[in-house]
Design a protein around this motif. Structure first.
Motif, mmCIF file in Angstrom:
data_model
loop_
_atom_site.group_PDB
_atom_site.id
_atom_site.type_symbol
_atom_site.label_atom_id
_atom_site.label_comp_id
_atom_site.label_asym_id
_atom_site.label_seq_id
_atom_site.Cartn_x
_atom_site.Cartn_y
_atom_site.Cartn_z
ATOM 1 N N GLU A 41 54.194 1.430 70.530
ATOM 2 C CA GLU A 41 55.530 1.300 71.221
ATOM 3 C C GLU A 41 56.086 -0.242 71.440
ATOM 4 O OE1 GLU A 41 55.879 1.076 75.921
ATOM 5 O OE2 GLU A 41 54.030 0.542 75.342
ATOM 6 N N GLU B 196 59.069 -12.676 78.305
ATOM 7 C CA GLU B 196 59.380 -12.292 79.001
ATOM 8 C C GLU B 196 59.838 -10.143 78.851
ATOM 9 O OE1 GLU B 196 63.265 -13.501 81.598
ATOM 10 O OE2 GLU B 196 63.101 -14.240 80.083
ATOM 11 N N ARG B 197 59.833 -9.807 78.262
ATOM 12 C CA ARG B 197 60.692 -8.788 77.850
ATOM 13 C C ARG B 197 58.943 -7.272 77.299
ATOM 14 N NH1 ARG B 197 64.877 -11.704 77.347
ATOM 15 N NH2 ARG B 197 66.557 -11.169 78.505
ATOM 16 N N LEU B 198 58.920 -7.975 76.884
ATOM 17 C CA LEU B 198 57.188 -7.282 76.125
ATOM 18 C C LEU B 198 55.969 -7.371 76.471
ATOM 19 C CD1 LEU B 198 59.035 -6.909 72.421
ATOM 20 C CD2 LEU B 198 59.048 -5.894 74.321
ATOM 21 N N GLY B 199 55.855 -8.182 78.041
ATOM 22 C CA GLY B 199 54.688 -8.393 77.966
ATOM 23 C C GLY B 199 54.337 -9.881 77.326
ATOM 24 N N ILE C 185 60.467 -0.485 70.247
ATOM 25 C CA ILE C 185 61.429 -1.272 71.203
ATOM 26 C C ILE C 185 61.966 -2.233 69.819
ATOM 27 C CG2 ILE C 185 62.038 -3.229 73.021
ATOM 28 C CD1 ILE C 185 58.849 -1.334 74.250
ATOM 29 N N ARG D 175 60.864 -15.502 75.464
ATOM 30 C CA ARG D 175 61.753 -14.512 75.606
ATOM 31 C C ARG D 175 61.616 -13.274 75.765
ATOM 32 N NH1 ARG D 175 67.646 -15.945 73.373
ATOM 33 N NH2 ARG D 175 68.570 -14.454 75.220
ATOM 34 N N ILE D 176 61.413 -13.167 74.633
ATOM 35 C CA ILE D 176 60.283 -11.850 74.339
ATOM 36 C C ILE D 176 59.328 -11.576 74.708
ATOM 37 C CG2 ILE D 176 59.000 -10.469 71.673
ATOM 38 C CD1 ILE D 176 61.668 -10.811 70.815
#
Lengths: 1015, 488
Positions: free
Chosen positions: B180, B206-209, B184, B203-204
């Motif tokens: 997954e 924050e978005r991808l967990g 992305i 930052r990564i």
């Protein structure tokens, strides 16, 4: 007494529990001189009509019965004694079927007494007898004994004889026939394996021990039961008592409620004349005369109620704003035209009323098929019919799914325990269709790794052929409904269909027609939806068009048609049609009628297409089989193209009466019976010989009739379809944005994918705008500048519910930001990613990747209305052009951007573009390349295949000879992009490349669209 | 310092290890458990024809007509895994079975940190696999994660000195991100590890967990995870490739005896004995002859072990000459056996097995062993199974209900007989043991089966009583008439 009646047969309609068709059982019974035989299929009377028809023809009395699966696991055979018994059996079967989910049948002993009247039960075990004694009296219960030359069975027989004595019940010998002949036992074993999800090596004692369950004549049965002759004699005595056959079914069509003072006929007359006045104004004398004739015949045949019922349904459609149009032979009737059921004025086209209705019809109703927009609108009409007649008063007719080609081979192979890779290879060689012409079964087996010498190859080939055409399971017909006065479940058992709210009968439409049960076909046509949607869109854009008053012979429309610019147009969009249009050069409406009819297997196989085109182009003189046929064949230049013409030829050349013409019509329409066709052909030949026609003419006419048996079109049907052709072509020519938007909204339908439709639309000058969460609706719509805004319906992962929430929120208040959008619409991550990827969120971002970056950011927890915007810029690079195309295909299977081939073009300097092919000299060697959008190998083409490749300029077509096809079979069937090299043929502006070399076009990661294959 | 040994296209290599002739040909591997079954690995020759992972077998065949499609073999992968671990274990005592075809070695204490010994050491390690027909790649780095990434580069040996420089151009897939996450990142246009690292960990994440942090750890030079140490499985294998093709038994038996001795001695050194031999002959045709010999009573006795193989080998006939011999011994602890007072198991199972093997050689394996009834309608159908010495005899008794009627004493084989039929019933019998008029009959009883292959059979049975008195079961089949047995 010397006779024997077999009272316990199961056919293949017992689905995996019988090996023979009902027809074969009847034929074998006749060969064995059995005076009667009973068909007892498992949990139904599925095979009864076929058994009835064939047995009656052969002089065998067909007795009806069924085996019931009881909830305790017992199997109870029941025989029908009287009509009451038949009605009880049907109602009992219906009740249990409707109570249980599809395929699960379990009757309870305590519900049997209610339905026991008129039925006779056979008890073949002590437990079955004990339960049956509580339901059936001594006159209606027999002890069933069977002998199959098996060691150990005598103990069962002796105990049954003792029970018969104890309860003073008669013995009845049966052979428990699961196969007509001894040699069908392998089919039974095969079905046993399929039913038990096992294979022959593991099935062990599940298989039959011997082949004795076949139909036997009186002599061997007497020999088997020589120690108790009364058991055999009782079969005849019982059969004499079972006097019900399907002949006395008692079917009555529902009466139509007419206003007081009216009979159905008088009310029909009133409506027909009212309709005529509305159609014509002042009713012309010719119309009046025709109406009088038709109404008189309708009254004599007592079918007025049927016309009123159909009229009423069409009126319902009109009220509900659902387009409805009668098709088929009903278009030959002026009454139907005046009632608004059909759109064709038969007098204008001089069509043959006898094709629709004749005095000679016995036990058969006229056939009115209604075309409706497919989808939800058609379902509304079907549900209305259920509502009016009740769940047990109307049903869909069944559709018998049979073992064929690939599916049959796979199941046979699994049962034979063949290696999966052999089966996969075998299936792949079918490549989405059956090609009997160039790959016979033996070759296909060898190519799959199953050589002739393989120990099981012979069994595989034998079983594939043996099961071909045997029923596999029961589906529902796409639109055929039967209706009955009173309760339909007294006439035929009803079952639940796999679709919710649908009830399906156990018989198919041919069975129903044979038994005189009236059927109305509600057929869904995608094009009807497109037309209706287009009209609605033109209304919204202020460019309204009325379909009933389209200008005749519109020049722009016919120019487009003659140039074969017909992608998306009803019927004439196929490759074969497009290859004919430039040669046919249609100039008026009737040319379209011919165009629709001529590209059919019947005319093509009968070699009628080329003579017609040659005569039309003046290369051949117009000739007639006989001078008397000039009035019949003049409008088709001496070439018979329509079924009506066949009937008229029979009437003129063989003096066929109306009844005989009706017989011919039924033979032509009834695809199932080759024998029926042969019978009428013999009759036609004899009649023509009697009239002294030369043998050559007779042979030609007989040959033509034969080819019409393969899907010949009635002229009236072609006229109805031509209306849709003209309307759709007109809309494409004059209202292209609305037309393409509707086509996209109605997908999947037609020959072409959405991607191809968009490219064609762009070539027509239509502008397509991408999906946008601030602009799009669920459906594609027209914007103020007449461009098409793609709707959410084209986005693959977006659910209808999600889109609904989006639209509702947007309606309340426009979205202020992407965070606002995410917070209010609450789509799942997949949906958000797809929307971002296809550019639908570009209204909130500078580019797609910026939106993709943003949608992954988690919304701050806590207060729903708290905002905490992401102030940092996206670090992701903007998508390159080819990445956007890829993203479009990944998310929507289409693009509003360039065709993928445009991006590959610089690498293909030697490849011709589709649009440039007319400039290439005929006979020159050229290379074409593109995305495969269509692979066809029609049965009429003697193994030739046709491949259509799409590039950025249009479509190029190639012809593949059988050897080239076989040499490249897998490349053709598996590769989405191809390069084809061959000689260019240009015949009357129809360009084909005769393929010599076919290879894969390495398209790297460029997307390819789905193709329309082998139909 | 850590080293990672990676066998690229491990499943395919594991398979081709035994079929080296196939290396130059286009070969692709299909996983039969996939739905649908697709190509999972292909060799360079296949890739040059566009045969890539994810194609169906038909699509692959469309691209390369002479492609050889092989089915994935878990067993072959298991063997290759054992070789991987055993070989690695010879180079470092601390090894980890990291993934299929991947082994991580801790290099602490091997003295590779200093000087320039590492490349030579790595090359020696790589060469150690070559003799097993395995093409390995070696990566050496300060952390296990970086070493793994290094081993996935194209170079056969890759030694990491600067982690940032090394990682920048690595393809993102080398980090093995979850599907997954990979999807992305692919949508984001991120193709390399460098592009992945650029936006920054926070930052990564924050978005991808937080799960994505593991990917950052994999390329970090100061993130050392503890290895999950393993010991290689104790599999003992000896093999010989003959310089000249062997066509007679004598030289083969000579070599075989030597291998048995060696294996036996190796096992003896670790106090083990042979429980099973997996025997394999490589034939010049490319075919293999394989046989497993279960040693009824595990032993280290060379004579007993050799005799077990010799008895069988003397009867083996191969279609083509022998080019290789492989013998794998499955070890077991020596079994001590205390016989019970009433125990009826064999006193010397090995001797019995030897006798049975000699019998099998004489009468064919289908005619020796323990009979087991088969679930079929064919009367008296049974197959021979190897004797089971561990199950007490009483448990073999079938507890099913006895059939009705008198017992039938079968003649094995049935006695040939001639019958005379009148009005479709037998009236006279002539056989070696029974001749005379038939006074009473019951039947016929028909049965048939296996119509689907060359084992098809059909028979007609009768029970008859002759004038002399015995009650017989007779049969008629394609092979003629027989007396099958006599009733009690």
């Amino acid at each position: 007494m010397t006779e024997y009646v077999e009272l316990h047969c199961r056919s293949a309609f017992s689905f995996l529990r019988g090996a023979s068709t009902p027809e074969k059982l009847a034929e074998r019974a006749a060969q064995l001189n059995l005076p009667a035989a009973a068909l007892c299929d498992r949990d139904g009377v599925y095979g009864a009509p076929r058994f009835f028809s064939r047995a009656r023809e052969l002089g065998v009395r067909p007795i009806v019965g069924a085996e019931l699966t009881m909830a305790d696991g017992a199997i109870l055979p029941l025989l029908v004694q009287s009509r009451t018994g038949y009605e009880n059996l049907c109602q009992l079967l219906t009740r249990v079927h409707l109570r249980n989910e599809k395929g699960k049948f379990a009757a309870h002993w305590n519900e049997l007494p209610e339905f026991a009247g008129g039925l006779v039960a056979l008890a073949g075990s002590e437990s079955l007898l004990n339960s049956s004694l509580k339901v059936f009296d001594r006159d209606h219960l027999f002890i069933e004994i069977q002998r199959h030359c098996l060691r150990g069975e005598e103990r069962t027989v002796r105990s049954l004889i003792a029970l018969a004595g104890q309860h003073r019940l008669p013995l009845l010998a049966t052979n428990g026939v699961w196969q007509a002949t001894e040699d069908e036992r392998p089919i039974l074993d095969l079905f046993t394996c399929i039913r038990n999800h096992t294979h022959l090596d593991a099935a062990g004692t599940l298989l039959e021990r011997n082949s004795e369950h076949h139909l036997k004549s009186a002599a061997p049965m007497r020999e088997l039961f020589r120690d108790m002759p009364e058991a055999v004699e009782n079969t005849v005595r019982l059969a004499d008592r079972l006097d019900f056959t399907l002949e006395s079914l008692g079917y009555e069509f529902p009466s139509f409620p007419v206003p007081p003072g009216h009979s159905p006929d008088s009310f029909l007359r009133e409506q027909a004349f009212a309709g005529a006045r509305s159609r014509y104004g002042e009713i012309p004398a010719k119309v009046r005369r025709q109406l009088e004739n038709e109404l008189a015949l309708i009254a004599r045949l007592n079918v007025g109620g049927y016309f009123l019922l159909v009229w009423d349904i069409v009126a319902f459609c009109r009220e509900q704003n659902i387009m409805a149009q009668g098709r088929g032979s009903a278009a030959n009737s002026t009454v139907c035209f005046c009632l608004g059921i059909t759109a064709v004025d038969p007098l204008k086209f001089n069509t043959l009323f006898e094709r629709f209705l004749t005095e000679g019809r016995k036990n058969s109703w006229p056939d009115i098929d209604i075309d409706l927009p497919s989808g939800e609108r058609r379902e509304r009409v079907i549900q209305e019919v259920y509502r009016r007649h009740g769940e047990r008063g109307a049903a869909m007719t069944a559709n018998v799914i049979t073992y064929r080609g690939r599916s049959a081979a796979r199941e046979v192979g699994k049962a034979l325990n063949l290696a999966p890779d052999v089966l996969n290879r075998f299936s792949n060689l079918y490549a989405n269709g059956d090609f009997p012409h160039t790959l016979d079964l033996q070759t296909q087996m060898e190519k799959s790794g199953l050589p002739k010498s393989h120990a099981r190859a012979a069994a595989f080939a034998m079983l594939c052929q043996a099961v071909h055409g045997l029923p596999r399971h029961l589906g529902q017909h796409s639109g055929g409904m039967i209706i009955c006065r009173g309760k339909l479940d007294k006439i035929v058992p009803l079952e639940r269909a796999a679709m919710p709210n649908r009830v399906v009968a156990q018989w198919d439409k041919d069975d129903c027609e044979d038994l005189g049960i009236i059927k109305v076909d509600f057929l869904g046509l995608g094009m009807m939806s497109v037309l209706q949607d287009t009209i609605e869109l033109t209304r919204k854009t202020g460019r309204e068009i009325n379909l009933t008053s389209l200008p005749e012979n519109d020049l722009k429309t016919f120019k487009m048609v003659t140039e074969a610019d017909t992608i998306g147009v009803f019927q004439i969009e196929s490759r074969a049609q497009m290859a004919t249009l430039p040669r046919m050069q249609p100039k008026n409406f009737y040319d379209l009628v011919i165009e629709v009819a001529i590209i059919r297997p019947g005319p093509i196989q009968g070699r009628l297409m080329h003579p017609y085109l040659a005569r039309r182009a003046g290369r051949e003189t117009v000739e007639y089989y006989h001078p008397d046929l000039k009035p019949v064949l003049e409008r088709t230049l001496g070439v018979p193209l329509f079924q009506e013409q066949m009937l008229q030829i029979a009437m003129v050349m063989a003096n066929f009466s109306g009844a005989e013409a009706e017989e011919l019509r039924r033979a032509l329409s009834f695809h199932r019976s080759q024998e029926r066709m042969e019978r009428i052909t013999v009759k036609l030949r004899a009649a023509m010989e009697r009239k002294g026609h030369p043998p050559k003419i007779i042979d030609e006419i007989i040959k033509t009739v034969g080819s019409f048996a393969l899907y010949g079109f009635p002229e009236s049907h072609a006229i109805s379809f031509a209306h849709l052709v003209y309307a759709s072509a007109y809309l494409k020519a004059h209202r292209a944005p609305e037309f393409f938007a509707s086509l996209l909204n109605c997908q999947p339908m037609g020959f072409y994918s959405s991607a191809t439709l968009i490219k064609d639309g762009q070539r027509q000058g239509v502008s397509f705008r991408p999906v946008c969460v601030m602009q799009s609706g669920w459906k594609c719509a027209i914007e103020a500048d007449h461009s098409v805004r793609l709707g959410f319906c084209v986005v693959k992962t977006l659910s209808r519910n999600g889109a609904g929430r989006l639209l509702a929120e947007r309606e309340t208040m426009p979205f202020g930001s992407l965070d606002d959008f995410k917070r209010r619409v609450r789509l799942n991550q997949d949906e958000l990613r797809t929307l971002a990827e296809v550019g639908a969120l570009n209204c909130f971002a500078n580019h797609r990747r910026e939106a993709l970056w943003a949608v992954e950011r988690k919304l701050p927890a806590g207060d729903l209305f708290e905002t905490c915007p992401d102030t940092t810029a996206s670090p992701l690079a903007r998508m390159k052009y080819h990445e956007r195309i890829q993203a479009d295909f990944a998310g929507m299977n289409l693009t509003t951007g360039k065709h993928p081939m445009a991006l590959l073009r610089p690498q293909l300097p030697e490849v011709w573009r589709a649009a440039d092919l007319p400039k290439a000299p005929p006979g020159s060697r050229v290379r074409i390349a593109g995305n495969v959008i269509c692979r066809q190998r029609p049965g009429t083409a003697k193994g030739f295949a046709f491949i259509s490749l799409e590039d950025e300029t249009g479509i190029s077509n190639s012809i593949v000879t059988p050897p080239v096809f076989e040499a490249n079979r897998l490349v053709i069937t598996e590769e989405p992009f191809l390069i084809i090299e061959g000689r260019l043929q240009n015949q009357e502006n129809v360009i084909h490349i005769k393929a010599e070399k076919i290879q894969r076009l390495d398209h790297a990661s460029l997307p390819g669209t789905a193709s329309y294959d082998f139909h | 310092m850590f080293a990672v040994v990676s066998i690229p296209d491990f499943s395919l290599q594991a398979l081709l290890r035994n079929e080296p002739d196939l290396h130059p040909h286009p070969v692709a591997l299909v996983d039969p458990d996939g739905s649908p079954p697709v190509i999972i690995q292909s060799n360079a020759a296949a890739k040059s024809h566009g045969v890539n992972e994810g194609l169906t077998a038909s699509q692959a065949a469309a691209r390369c007509g002479h492609l050889k499609i092989k089915i994935r073999s878990r067993a072959q992968e298991q063997s290759a895994t054992e070789i991987l671990l055993q070989t690695a274990h010879a180079f470092s005592p601390n090894i980890e079975s990291t993934a299929l075809g991947v082994c991580t070695l801790e290099l602490k204490g091997l003295g590779l940190e200093t000087g320039n010994r590492a490349p030579k050491w790595a090359e020696t390690l790589r060469q150690a696999f070559v003799k097993f027909q395995l093409r390995a790649k070696i990566g050496i780095a300060p952390t296990p994660g970086l070493a793994w990434l290094a081993a996935r580069r194209t170079d056969p040996v890759s030694i990491v000195h600067s982690s940032n420089e090394f990682a920048a151009d690595l393809p993102l897939a080398a980090l093995d991100p979850p599907a997954e996450i990979l999807e992305i990142l692919s949508r984001w246009g991120i193709r390399t590890v460098g592009e992945f690292l650029a936006p920054g960990k926070d930052r990564i994440a924050e978005r991808l967990g937080s799960g994505v942090l593991e990917l950052f750890r994999r390329v970090s030079s100061d993130s050392i995870r503890p290895l999950k140490l393993v010991s290689p499985a104790e599999v003992f294998c000896e093999q010989v490739e003959f310089e000249k093709e062997v066509e007679t038994a004598a030289p083969l038996l000579f070599v075989l005896r030597r291998l048995v001795e060696q294996l036996s001695r190796r096992l003896e050194a670790v106090h083990l004995v042979v429980a099973e031999f997996h025997f394999q002959l490589g034939l010049s045709s490319g075919a293999k002859y394989r046989r497993t010999f279960k040693i009824p009573s595990p032993t280290g006795n060379i004579e007993v072990l050799f005799r077990t193989l010799q008895t069988h080998l003397e009867t083996v006939q191969t279609d083509s000459p022998i080019v290789s011999l492989q013998l794998v011994a499955t070890p077991a602890r020596p079994k001590t056996h205390q016989f019970g007072l009433f125990e009826s198991t064999l006193r010397d199972p090995n001797q019995f097995a030897g006798t049975l093997a000699r019998l099998s050689a004489l009468v064919g394996p289908e005619n020796a062993g323990t009979p087991q009834l088969m679930a079929t309608h064919k009367p008296d159908s049974f197959r021979m199974l190897p004797p089971d010495f561990d199950t007490p005899a009483m448990q073999n008794l079938n507890s099913q209900v006895r059939p009705h009627g008198p017992g039938l004493r079968r003649f094995r084989p049935p006695q040939p007989a001639h019958f005379e039929f009148r009005a479709e019933r037998p009236v006279l019998i002539r056989s070696e043991a029974y001749t005379g008029a038939i006074t009473r009959t019951r039947g016929p009883f028909f049965s048939s089966g296996n119509w689907w292959d060359d084992q098809r059979w059909a028979r007609e049975e009768w029970d008859i009583e002759t004038a002399d008195g015995p009650l017989l079961r007779i049969i008629r089949s394609e092979d003629g008439g027989f007396v099958e047995g006599v009733y009690d």
